[in-house]
Design a protein around this motif. Structure first.
Motif, PDB file in Angstrom:
ATOM      1  N   VAL A 144      19.008   2.872   0.504  1.00 41.30           N
ATOM      2  CA  VAL A 144      19.807   1.363  -0.250  1.00 41.30           C
ATOM      3  C   VAL A 144      20.612   2.686  -1.240  1.00 41.30           C
ATOM      4  O   VAL A 144      20.526   3.062  -1.753  1.00 41.30           O
ATOM      5  CB  VAL A 144      18.892   1.451  -1.616  1.00 41.30           C
ATOM      6  CG1 VAL A 144      19.518   0.290  -2.505  1.00 41.30           C
ATOM      7  CG2 VAL A 144      17.108   0.201  -0.163  1.00 41.30           C
ATOM      8  N   PHE A 145      21.749   2.115  -1.083  1.00 43.01           N
ATOM      9  CA  PHE A 145      22.979   2.413  -1.010  1.00 43.01           C
ATOM     10  C   PHE A 145      23.233   1.296  -1.985  1.00 43.01           C
ATOM     11  O   PHE A 145      23.968  -0.087  -2.326  1.00 43.01           O
ATOM     12  CB  PHE A 145      24.492   2.641  -0.648  1.00 43.01           C
ATOM     13  CG  PHE A 145      24.414   3.201   1.125  1.00 43.01           C
ATOM     14  CD1 PHE A 145      25.530   4.303   0.541  1.00 43.01           C
ATOM     15  CD2 PHE A 145      23.851   2.623   1.829  1.00 43.01           C
ATOM     16  CE1 PHE A 145      25.445   5.206   1.931  1.00 43.01           C
ATOM     17  CE2 PHE A 145      23.779   3.552   2.996  1.00 43.01           C
ATOM     18  CZ  PHE A 145      24.696   4.534   3.125  1.00 43.01           C
ATOM     19  N   MET A 146      23.115   2.487  -3.388  1.00 45.11           N
ATOM     20  CA  MET A 146      23.553   1.265  -4.930  1.00 45.11           C
ATOM     21  C   MET A 146      24.561   2.058  -5.053  1.00 45.11           C
ATOM     22  O   MET A 146      24.571   1.791  -6.807  1.00 45.11           O
ATOM     23  CB  MET A 146      22.046   1.788  -5.975  1.00 45.11           C
ATOM     24  CG  MET A 146      20.371   0.906  -5.890  1.00 45.11           C
ATOM     25  SD  MET A 146      19.602   2.341  -6.137  1.00 45.11           S
ATOM     26  CE  MET A 146      19.777   0.972  -8.049  1.00 45.11           C
ATOM     27  N   GLY A 147      25.087   2.620  -4.524  1.00 45.64           N
ATOM     28  CA  GLY A 147      26.487   2.762  -5.222  1.00 45.64           C
ATOM     29  C   GLY A 147      27.668   1.816  -3.786  1.00 45.64           C
ATOM     30  O   GLY A 147      27.587   1.420  -3.126  1.00 45.64           O
ATOM     31  N   ALA A 148      28.924   2.564  -3.888  1.00 45.28           N
ATOM     32  CA  ALA A 148      30.047   1.898  -2.605  1.00 45.28           C
ATOM     33  C   ALA A 148      29.227   2.700  -1.053  1.00 45.28           C
ATOM     34  O   ALA A 148      29.102   3.828  -1.361  1.00 45.28           O
ATOM     35  CB  ALA A 148      31.318   2.313  -3.449  1.00 45.28           C
ATOM     36  N   MET A 170       7.459   0.489   2.785  1.00 43.46           N
ATOM     37  CA  MET A 170       7.645   2.471   2.677  1.00 43.46           C
ATOM     38  C   MET A 170       8.158   2.795   1.955  1.00 43.46           C
ATOM     39  O   MET A 170       8.639   2.423   0.969  1.00 43.46           O
ATOM     40  CB  MET A 170       7.881   2.981   4.168  1.00 43.46           C
ATOM     41  CG  MET A 170       8.952   2.564   4.725  1.00 43.46           C
ATOM     42  SD  MET A 170       9.766   2.406   6.780  1.00 43.46           S
ATOM     43  CE  MET A 170       8.680   0.728   7.274  1.00 43.46           C
ATOM     44  N   MET A 171       9.045   3.912   1.740  1.00 41.82           N
ATOM     45  CA  MET A 171       9.254   4.751   1.037  1.00 41.82           C
ATOM     46  C   MET A 171      11.103   4.565   1.167  1.00 41.82           C
ATOM     47  O   MET A 171      11.203   4.124   2.113  1.00 41.82           O
ATOM     48  CB  MET A 171       9.754   6.102   1.196  1.00 41.82           C
ATOM     49  CG  MET A 171       9.947   6.656  -0.152  1.00 41.82           C
ATOM     50  SD  MET A 171       9.623   7.952  -0.452  1.00 41.82           S
ATOM     51  CE  MET A 171      10.725   9.221   1.411  1.00 41.82           C
ATOM     52  N   VAL A 172      11.310   3.905  -0.554  1.00 41.71           N
ATOM     53  CA  VAL A 172      12.349   3.652  -0.377  1.00 41.71           C
ATOM     54  C   VAL A 172      13.744   4.806  -0.936  1.00 41.71           C
ATOM     55  O   VAL A 172      13.012   5.470  -1.787  1.00 41.71           O
ATOM     56  CB  VAL A 172      13.144   2.772  -1.934  1.00 41.71           C
ATOM     57  CG1 VAL A 172      14.488   2.318  -1.991  1.00 41.71           C
ATOM     58  CG2 VAL A 172      11.638   1.171  -1.712  1.00 41.71           C
ATOM     59  N   VAL A 173      14.646   5.127  -0.532  1.00 38.66           N
ATOM     60  CA  VAL A 173      15.811   6.296  -0.683  1.00 38.66           C
ATOM     61  C   VAL A 173      16.945   5.639  -1.550  1.00 38.66           C
ATOM     62  O   VAL A 173      16.709   4.812  -0.267  1.00 38.66           O
ATOM     63  CB  VAL A 173      15.611   7.297   0.881  1.00 38.66           C
ATOM     64  CG1 VAL A 173      14.357   8.013   1.166  1.00 38.66           C
ATOM     65  CG2 VAL A 173      16.502   6.912   1.413  1.00 38.66           C
ATOM     66  N   THR A 174      17.511   5.996  -1.997  1.00 39.13           N
ATOM     67  CA  THR A 174      18.562   5.408  -2.470  1.00 39.13           C
ATOM     68  C   THR A 174      19.918   6.338  -2.901  1.00 39.13           C
ATOM     69  O   THR A 174      19.334   7.903  -2.887  1.00 39.13           O
ATOM     70  CB  THR A 174      18.306   5.199  -3.846  1.00 39.13           C
ATOM     71  OG1 THR A 174      17.959   6.361  -5.223  1.00 39.13           O
ATOM     72  CG2 THR A 174      17.498   3.654  -3.932  1.00 39.13           C
ATOM     73  N   HIS A 175      20.705   5.737  -2.564  1.00 31.71           N
ATOM     74  CA  HIS A 175      22.194   6.437  -3.356  1.00 31.71           C
ATOM     75  C   HIS A 175      22.550   6.006  -4.048  1.00 31.71           C
ATOM     76  O   HIS A 175      22.632   4.860  -4.627  1.00 31.71           O
ATOM     77  CB  HIS A 175      23.217   5.712  -2.047  1.00 31.71           C
ATOM     78  CG  HIS A 175      24.647   6.887  -2.292  1.00 31.71           C
ATOM     79  ND1 HIS A 175      24.831   7.741  -1.250  1.00 31.71           N
ATOM     80  CD2 HIS A 175      25.290   6.624  -3.873  1.00 31.71           C
ATOM     81  CE1 HIS A 175      26.177   7.650  -2.056  1.00 31.71           C
ATOM     82  NE2 HIS A 175      26.507   7.549  -3.388  1.00 31.71           N
ATOM     83  N   CYS A 176      22.348   6.574  -5.813  1.00 31.10           N
ATOM     84  CA  CYS A 176      22.658   6.386  -6.829  1.00 31.10           C
ATOM     85  C   CYS A 176      23.487   6.819  -8.267  1.00 31.10           C
ATOM     86  O   CYS A 176      24.039   7.118  -8.068  1.00 31.10           O
ATOM     87  CB  CYS A 176      21.509   6.417  -7.632  1.00 31.10           C
ATOM     88  SG  CYS A 176      19.755   5.756  -7.184  1.00 31.10           S
ATOM     89  N   GLU A 177      24.959   5.436  -7.427  1.00 26.96           N
ATOM     90  CA  GLU A 177      26.483   5.844  -8.595  1.00 26.96           C
ATOM     91  C   GLU A 177      26.798   3.510  -8.822  1.00 26.96           C
ATOM     92  O   GLU A 177      26.459   3.080  -7.972  1.00 26.96           O
ATOM     93  CB  GLU A 177      27.830   6.220  -7.335  1.00 26.96           C
ATOM     94  CG  GLU A 177      28.065   7.646  -7.373  1.00 26.96           C
ATOM     95  CD  GLU A 177      28.561   8.133  -6.505  1.00 26.96           C
ATOM     96  OE1 GLU A 177      29.451   8.703  -7.231  1.00 26.96           O
ATOM     97  OE2 GLU A 177      28.348   7.519  -5.153  1.00 26.96           O
ATOM     98  N   ASP A 178      26.774   3.796 -10.155  1.00 26.29           N
ATOM     99  CA  ASP A 178      27.413   2.812 -10.229  1.00 26.29           C
ATOM    100  C   ASP A 178      29.354   2.033  -9.463  1.00 26.29           C
ATOM    101  O   ASP A 178      29.539   2.886 -10.040  1.00 26.29           O
ATOM    102  CB  ASP A 178      26.799   2.603 -12.001  1.00 26.29           C
ATOM    103  CG  ASP A 178      27.399   1.333 -11.939  1.00 26.29           C
ATOM    104  OD1 ASP A 178      26.621  -0.115 -12.094  1.00 26.29           O
ATOM    105  OD2 ASP A 178      28.377   0.606 -12.824  1.00 26.29           O
ATOM    106  N   THR A 179      28.484   0.747  -8.768  1.00 25.17           N
ATOM    107  CA  THR A 179      30.238   0.672  -8.231  1.00 25.17           C
ATOM    108  C   THR A 179      31.187   0.078  -9.116  1.00 25.17           C
ATOM    109  O   THR A 179      32.000   0.771  -9.349  1.00 25.17           O
ATOM    110  CB  THR A 179      30.135  -0.424  -6.939  1.00 25.17           C
ATOM    111  OG1 THR A 179      29.138   0.094  -5.956  1.00 25.17           O
ATOM    112  CG2 THR A 179      31.037  -0.856  -6.376  1.00 25.17           C
TER     113      THR A 179
END
Length: 440
Positions: A144-148, A170-179
């Motif tokens: 999940v891209f939580m950033g741009a 299953m597991m969620v992996v995230t890219h965390c930046e606030d767009t």
């Protein structure tokens, strides 16, 4: 093959031993093993034998962006650096946001990858039902891209985010930046500098605050729904407050650091500019040191690369046109060995964070350890040697490395994938030997 005179670093111990490989797996580990008839003997000469790196975050650019790299070229570079397995991200063209596209990507990889491989399934604002239908062995995890991000892969709808964390099988992996915060910072930088924003502004545009806000959201959703969450490429000391130190087995929320965030700091923008522009950005020396301490205290659980190649021509553009990402998989272990020589890490921790912990966190079957019965995915490392990174030795399709001209303390002498030599003394063997990773 029989590997003799190895100094095995594995599971927190260092042992002088021989290792016998049969049918791709480790048959026996013992102080001395007599070579069976017809078995090739490889003398390790007392060098460090470690489990091959399992890189849980790469962008090998296939399908759709193959002028930058592909599964063949980048996996070839990976085995030259001691990486024996990788997990490739879904922001391809087209983005891997349907199960049909995921199956097609796996089919295209067969017989073309030098290292073992697995692929992520991409979250989007419109594919929650596809996510919910995933079976455990179809993907290594849900990204999940939580950033741009590119294409349709920025998940910025609050209801969709909540649904992913609530229903993910299953597991969620995230890219965390606030767009929105990043866009506001980009606009401010453009107003100050025009289009040619200095590269050193990147960690202020993609700021600590933007990272913190997004990581806070991801961790909050995971705690609310009891989700299995793995946060990728942490870059700031402040974000470490969301994660606990301690054994991996006790955690449902884990976090990763990348080699370039452990190795470089914002001082390096002066000499390297956009070559080290990446998302999230390389930040301060204080952040770098805090990340290293967090690795050593088991607050950070995994080390990866986020290998993301772009052409030199693309990187030579002005700030808003120069893409983010840098190629790293050929030099992962060399960078970490340099940090070991500096006293900032130790080799037992490197092995744990690049192999054991990745296998455990993702549930990789029979890999990530030097154990009898496990697949023989191995790297032989000479910690006394020195390696100068030269352009002519770079195996990435883009043909450059941000490390060019540096001499790093250490060398990868050999790599085994599924029990067969894949790389030895500067030469990658011609036959791709990688298999699809399996998960429990």
């Amino acid at each position: 093959m029989l590997i003799t005179n190895a100094h095995i670093i594995n599971e927190g111990h260092e042992t002088a031993a021989d290792l016998l490989i049969k049918n791709g797996r480790i048959e026996k580990i013992a102080p001395q093993i007599r070579a069976p008839a017809g078995v090739e003997v490889f003398d390790a000469q007392g060098l460090w034998l470690i489990p091959g790196v399992i890189d849980d975050q790469v962008h090998f650019r296939e399908p759709g962006l193959t002028h930058k790299g592909d599964l063949y070229t980048e996996s070839r570079a990976a085995v030259a650096g001691g990486t024996t397995s990788y997990m490739d991200m879904p922001n391809n063209k087209p983005a891997i946001t349907t199960r049909a596209l995921l199956a097609e990507k796996y089919a295209n990889a067969q017989g073309r990858s030098f290292a073992n491989y697995a692929f992520y399934f991409g979250g989007a604002n419109d594919n929650l039902e596809e996510i919910a239908a995933l079976k455990r062995d179809e993907a290594c995890a849900i990204k999940v891209f939580m950033g741009a991000s590119t294409g349709n892969m920025l998940v910025d709808d609050p209801q969709t985010l909540d649904g992913i964390f609530r229903r993910a099988p299953m597991m969620v992996v995230t890219h965390c930046e606030d767009t929105p915060m990043i866009v506001a910072s980009e606009n401010a930088a453009r107003a100050q500098f025009g289009e040619d924003v200095p590269a050193a502004e990147h960690p202020r545009i993609r700021s600590e605050a933007a990272c913190y806000k997004s990581t806070e959201l991801a961790v909050g959703l995971a705690r609310q729904h009891g989700s299995n969450l793995h946060v990728l490429h942490l870059t700031t000391a402040k974000e470490l407050a969301f994660f606990t130190a301690g054994p991996l087995k006790d955690k449902k929320i884990t976090v990763e650091a990348c080699v370039h965030h452990l190795f470089f700091s914002e001082a390096d923008y002066a000499s390297l500019g956009h070559l080290i522009k990446c998302n999230p950005a390389i930040k301060t020396e204080a952040d770098r040191r805090a990340l290293l301490r967090a690795v050593m205290e088991d607050r950070i659980d995994v080390i990866a690369t986020d290998h993301a190649p772009h052409t030199a021509e693309e990187k030579a553009n002005t700030y808003f046109k120069a893409p983010s990402g840098l190629p790293l998989v050929q030099h992962t272990l060399l960078m970490l060995l340099e940090l070991v020589h500096r006293g900032e890490l130790n080799m037992r921790t490197v092995v744990r964070k690049t192999s054991h912990a990745v296998a455990d966190r993702f549930g990789v079957v029979d890999r990530g350890y030097i154990r009898e019965g496990y697949w023989a995915d191995l790297a032989l490392v000479d910690h006394h040697a020195r390696t100068t990174v030269r352009k002519e030795d770079v195996l990435y399709k883009v043909g450059w490395s941000p490390l060019e001209g540096r001499t790093l303390r250490g060398a990868v002498r050999a790599t085994w994938v599924n029990g067969a030599l894949a790389y030895k003394d500067g030469v990658v063997l011609p036959q791709p030997l990688g298999q699809r990773l399996r998960f429990v």
